[in-house]
Design a protein around this motif. Sequence first.
Motif, PDB file in Angstrom:
ATOM      1  N   ARG A  53     121.550  42.025  17.723  1.00  0.00           N
ATOM      2  CA  ARG A  53     120.671  43.068  17.202  1.00  0.00           C
ATOM      3  C   ARG A  53     119.242  42.586  17.368  1.00  0.00           C
ATOM      4  NH1 ARG A  53     124.379  45.726  17.930  1.00  0.00           N
ATOM      5  NH2 ARG A  53     125.486  47.082  16.510  1.00  0.00           N
ATOM      6  N   GLY A  54     118.345  43.548  17.580  1.00  0.00           N
ATOM      7  CA  GLY A  54     116.951  43.182  17.754  1.00  0.00           C
ATOM      8  C   GLY A  54     116.027  44.345  17.526  1.00  0.00           C
ATOM      9  N   ASP A  55     114.725  44.028  17.524  1.00  0.00           N
ATOM     10  CA  ASP A  55     113.728  45.058  17.249  1.00  0.00           C
ATOM     11  C   ASP A  55     113.451  45.930  18.471  1.00  0.00           C
ATOM     12  OD1 ASP A  55     112.398  43.063  18.693  1.00  0.00           O
ATOM     13  OD2 ASP A  55     110.648  43.013  17.378  1.00  0.00           O
ATOM     14  N   LEU A  56     113.223  45.340  19.606  1.00  0.00           N
ATOM     15  CA  LEU A  56     112.918  46.071  20.834  1.00  0.00           C
ATOM     16  C   LEU A  56     113.979  45.803  21.893  1.00  0.00           C
ATOM     17  CD1 LEU A  56     109.107  45.268  21.158  1.00  0.00           C
ATOM     18  CD2 LEU A  56     110.154  47.321  20.169  1.00  0.00           C
ATOM     19  N   ARG A  57     114.207  46.775  22.731  1.00  0.00           N
ATOM     20  CA  ARG A  57     115.180  46.629  23.827  1.00  0.00           C
ATOM     21  C   ARG A  57     114.881  45.385  24.674  1.00  0.00           C
ATOM     22  NH1 ARG A  57     117.679  51.162  27.520  1.00  0.00           N
ATOM     23  NH2 ARG A  57     118.186  49.898  29.312  1.00  0.00           N
TER      24      ARG A  57
END
Length: 178
Positions: A53-57
């Motif tokens: 999971r992360g903030d930006l692609r």
Amino acid sequence: MTTIVRETKETRVTVEIALGKGIAKVDTGLPFFDHMLSTFARYAGLDLTLHARGDLRHHLMEDVAITLGTAVQKVIPATAARYGERTIPMDDALVQACIDVAGRFYYRGPLRNKLYEHVMRSFCEHAKVTLHLRILRGKDSHHVTEAAFKALGMALRDAMVDSGVVFSTKGTVALEVK
């Protein structure tokens, strides 16, 4: 089984990997990327469980590539066959991957999609492999990208075969830092 966890302010990536049958459970929240990673694992003969999971692609895909590359580097046998080459057709696409898993990073592409190009480069850098990827034909970006992941996987599978001997005139292809 090797487990690698990478956690930053931007992402959390967990990779469990082993030489195996190519069984993959991948969840990044990005369906096409999940498909490419599962395809890679299948064709490389790697059992892979990956959750990210992360903030930006961009951050997510980069950190997955870094973590996966690090994990792959850990499962390459010391007496690996070392080299692999595969050319894969997929509809209009024809892609060739040539790899050396001897611990020296070099990447030559490019893929047409800049983000997937970055993924390949980051993977190779952290897996410590040399990869030459050639797009011989193809207009459909999906087909070209998928053929690239399949070609990489199959070339890597060939290179990771345990030959029982170190395939180098130097007597070793490993680097150990203490």
